[in-house]
Write a protein that holds these residues in place. Structure first.
Motif, PDB file in Angstrom:
ATOM      1  N   THR A 181       1.051  -1.398  -0.149  1.00 13.51           N
ATOM      2  CA  THR A 181       0.137  -0.075   0.154  1.00 13.51           C
ATOM      3  C   THR A 181       0.329   1.313   0.103  1.00 13.51           C
ATOM      4  OG1 THR A 181      -1.470  -1.366   1.458  1.00 13.51           O
ATOM      5  CG2 THR A 181      -2.100   1.311   0.721  1.00 13.51           C
ATOM      6  N   PRO A 182       0.454   2.077  -0.815  1.00 11.66           N
ATOM      7  CA  PRO A 182       1.522   3.723  -0.997  1.00 11.66           C
ATOM      8  C   PRO A 182       1.777   4.475   0.371  1.00 11.66           C
ATOM      9  CG  PRO A 182      -0.161   3.088  -3.003  1.00 11.66           C
ATOM     10  CD  PRO A 182      -0.283   2.001  -2.130  1.00 11.66           C
ATOM     11  N   GLU A 183       2.641   4.934   0.737  1.00 11.46           N
ATOM     12  CA  GLU A 183       2.482   5.296   2.057  1.00 11.46           C
ATOM     13  C   GLU A 183       2.108   6.653   2.076  1.00 11.46           C
ATOM     14  OE1 GLU A 183       3.765   4.273   4.464  1.00 11.46           O
ATOM     15  OE2 GLU A 183       4.560   2.720   4.335  1.00 11.46           O
ATOM     16  N   LEU A 184       2.652   7.655   0.467  1.00 18.20           N
ATOM     17  CA  LEU A 184       1.493   8.664   1.486  1.00 18.20           C
ATOM     18  C   LEU A 184      -0.456   8.623   1.100  1.00 18.20           C
ATOM     19  CD1 LEU A 184       3.547  11.070  -1.678  1.00 18.20           C
ATOM     20  CD2 LEU A 184       3.447  10.914   1.248  1.00 18.20           C
ATOM     21  N   ASP A 185      -1.031   9.453   1.666  1.00 17.93           N
ATOM     22  CA  ASP A 185      -2.479   8.917   1.520  1.00 17.93           C
ATOM     23  C   ASP A 185      -3.058   9.165   0.168  1.00 17.93           C
ATOM     24  OD1 ASP A 185      -2.366   8.982   4.941  1.00 17.93           O
ATOM     25  OD2 ASP A 185      -2.321  11.132   4.965  1.00 17.93           O
ATOM     26  N   GLU A 186      -2.968  10.381  -1.051  1.00 17.41           N
ATOM     27  CA  GLU A 186      -3.588  10.543  -1.880  1.00 17.41           C
ATOM     28  C   GLU A 186      -3.227   9.168  -2.469  1.00 17.41           C
ATOM     29  OE1 GLU A 186      -3.941  13.606  -4.857  1.00 17.41           O
ATOM     30  OE2 GLU A 186      -2.856  14.167  -3.876  1.00 17.41           O
ATOM     31  N   GLN A 187      -2.019   8.941  -2.836  1.00 17.54           N
ATOM     32  CA  GLN A 187      -1.566   8.370  -3.565  1.00 17.54           C
ATOM     33  C   GLN A 187      -2.669   6.399  -3.150  1.00 17.54           C
ATOM     34  OE1 GLN A 187       2.983   7.360  -3.409  1.00 17.54           O
ATOM     35  NE2 GLN A 187       2.419   9.625  -4.692  1.00 17.54           N
ATOM     36  N   ALA A 188      -2.470   5.721  -1.733  1.00 16.61           N
ATOM     37  CA  ALA A 188      -2.596   4.790  -0.707  1.00 16.61           C
ATOM     38  C   ALA A 188      -4.639   4.836  -1.458  1.00 16.61           C
ATOM     39  CB  ALA A 188      -2.817   4.780   0.498  1.00 16.61           C
ATOM     40  N   ALA A 189      -4.936   5.642  -1.324  1.00 16.35           N
ATOM     41  CA  ALA A 189      -6.436   6.668  -0.722  1.00 16.35           C
ATOM     42  C   ALA A 189      -7.076   5.657  -2.933  1.00 16.35           C
ATOM     43  CB  ALA A 189      -7.388   7.416  -0.896  1.00 16.35           C
ATOM     44  N   ALA A 190      -5.936   6.366  -3.610  1.00 18.46           N
ATOM     45  CA  ALA A 190      -5.915   5.955  -5.161  1.00 18.46           C
ATOM     46  C   ALA A 190      -5.722   4.587  -5.537  1.00 18.46           C
ATOM     47  CB  ALA A 190      -5.280   6.630  -6.000  1.00 18.46           C
ATOM     48  N   TRP A 191      -5.125   4.023  -4.680  1.00 17.29           N
ATOM     49  CA  TRP A 191      -4.620   2.620  -5.258  1.00 17.29           C
ATOM     50  C   TRP A 191      -5.835   1.797  -4.402  1.00 17.29           C
ATOM     51  CZ3 TRP A 191      -2.753  -1.090  -7.666  1.00 17.29           C
ATOM     52  CH2 TRP A 191      -2.866  -2.277  -6.869  1.00 17.29           C
ATOM     53  N   ALA A 192      -6.007   2.265  -3.464  1.00 14.15           N
ATOM     54  CA  ALA A 192      -7.862   1.516  -2.908  1.00 14.15           C
ATOM     55  C   ALA A 192      -8.250   1.354  -3.592  1.00 14.15           C
ATOM     56  CB  ALA A 192      -7.601   1.952  -1.636  1.00 14.15           C
ATOM     57  N   ALA A 193      -9.193   2.474  -4.475  1.00 17.20           N
ATOM     58  CA  ALA A 193     -10.130   2.766  -5.303  1.00 17.20           C
ATOM     59  C   ALA A 193      -9.830   2.123  -6.462  1.00 17.20           C
ATOM     60  CB  ALA A 193     -10.846   4.373  -5.346  1.00 17.20           C
ATOM     61  N   GLY A 194      -9.181   2.355  -7.019  1.00 15.39           N
ATOM     62  CA  GLY A 194      -8.432   1.689  -8.722  1.00 15.39           C
ATOM     63  C   GLY A 194      -8.176   0.000  -8.395  1.00 15.39           C
ATOM     64  N   SER A 195      -7.532  -0.388  -7.586  1.00 17.73           N
ATOM     65  CA  SER A 195      -8.013  -1.861  -7.263  1.00 17.73           C
ATOM     66  C   SER A 195      -8.920  -2.883  -7.049  1.00 17.73           C
ATOM     67  CB  SER A 195      -5.887  -2.064  -6.716  1.00 17.73           C
ATOM     68  OG  SER A 195      -7.075  -2.508  -5.038  1.00 17.73           O
ATOM     69  N   MET A 196     -10.284  -2.293  -6.344  1.00 21.63           N
ATOM     70  CA  MET A 196     -10.575  -2.297  -6.303  1.00 21.63           C
ATOM     71  C   MET A 196     -11.830  -2.564  -8.125  1.00 21.63           C
ATOM     72  SD  MET A 196     -12.546  -1.462  -2.563  1.00 21.63           S
ATOM     73  CE  MET A 196     -14.171  -1.588  -3.188  1.00 21.63           C
ATOM     74  N   GLU A 197     -12.057  -1.130  -8.211  1.00 21.94           N
ATOM     75  CA  GLU A 197     -12.573  -1.387  -9.161  1.00 21.94           C
ATOM     76  C   GLU A 197     -11.810  -2.175 -10.680  1.00 21.94           C
ATOM     77  OE1 GLU A 197     -15.606   2.049 -11.656  1.00 21.94           O
ATOM     78  OE2 GLU A 197     -15.507   0.604  -9.855  1.00 21.94           O
TER      79      GLU A 197
END
Length: 301
Positions: A181-197
């Motif tokens: 999981t990316p360390e930075l908040d914005e990148q982590a949230a984007a990874w979470a949403a993108g990988s789920m989608e």
């Protein structure tokens, strides 16, 4: 088979994350709870409602709940019978009760404001690891490791080279997901949403649409020639027809549709197996989903 964390170069992980985030920004479905002005409470509702339920069925009921109960305080004060009626066809009506309990806990413990911290969220009634992590990421835009069935499948295929992850979500698999999981908040949230989608619409369990996948060139499963699921023998498809869940659903529909108490003679019409029906009615009462007064039954008030 036991999960063995794959050894993936950090550069590859980073490239996958960037490609998935870019793809999500371009291709994400226009779900109503993704609107920028969506409240944390609305996001929490969407996550609970969407569990094992198609988005198309969730969206109108989600909108109706927010119209009736736009804040946790509103839901906490609502009549339980109305809450169960408005839950409608989402399945597992106990989740509706837990949501009302969750709302009451948010009011009592957090002054009616949905918490931003995972540890506070996971202590709320009906909120498990996934939902707490999802609210942190999607409602508050903060770093958390959001892993559902879709994400597990994406990680298994892209990094482990297997068709599907092991049947059981292990501590080792959880640790791997957290480590990438990316360390930075914005990148982590984007990874979470993108990988789920990606897992929901492209890398699905039934079909992998590799031609539409932004990371197909990096996918270990594709590069290995799409090996079959090594866990296929231990996977079973859960049936629905004839189960207690189906019977409970039929009884709940009768109670939801009624304008007052329902006589037992009316409930007897929904299922021919009397012993199974008795068991299911008793379980609904025990779960707080129905009340009995002599020969009459109703939703809890």
């Amino acid at each position: 088979m036991k999960f063995v964390p794959p050894r993936v170069p950090p550069a590859t992980v980073s490239e996958v994350q960037v490609l998935v985030a870019d793809w999500f920004r371009r291709e994400q479905r226009p779900l109503p709870w993704r609107e920028p002005a969506t409240s944390a409470w609305a996001v929490l509702l969407s996550e609970v409602m969407s569990q094992q339920t198609p988005v198309a069925r969730v969206a109108p009921i989600w909108a109706r709940w927010l119209e009736l109960w736009p804040t946790p305080a509103d839901l906490a004060q609502a009549p339980t019978a109305q809450v169960l009626r408005e839950w409608s066809s989402l399945g597992y009506p106990r989740r509706a009760l837990r949501l009302q309990e969750c709302a009451a806990a948010i009011v009592e413990r957090h002054d009616g404001v949905v918490p931003q911290i995972y540890d506070d969220l996971v202590e709320l009634p009906g909120i498990g690891d996934y939902t707490a992590a999802a609210v942190v990421a999607f409602a508050h835009g903060r770093r958390s490791t959001v892993v559902d069935t879709n994400v597990r499948r994406v990680l298994a295929r892209v990094f482990s080279g297997t068709a599907l992850p092991p049947p059981t979500y292990s501590a080792a698999e959880r640790a791997f997901a957290r480590a990438i999981t990316p360390e930075l908040d914005e990148q982590a949230a984007a990874w979470a949403a993108g990988s789920m989608e990606l897992g929901a619409v492209v890398c699905t369990a039934r079909t992998a649409y590799c031609e539409a996948c932004p990371i197909s060139a990096l996918c270990a499963w594709r590069l290995a020639g799409f090996p079959e699921d090594e866990h296929a023998q231990v996977r079973t498809t859960q049936k629905f027809t004839g189960t207690d869940r189906q019977v409970r659903g039929k009884v709940m529909k009768v109670l939801r549709d009624a304008h007052g108490p329902v006589l037992r003679s009316q409930i007897d019409l929904v299922w021919p197996d009397q012993a199974q029906l008795d068991r299911c009615v008793a379980s609904l009462i025990e779960d707080g989903l129905a009340e009995q007064d002599g020969e009459a039954y109703s939703l809890p008030q």
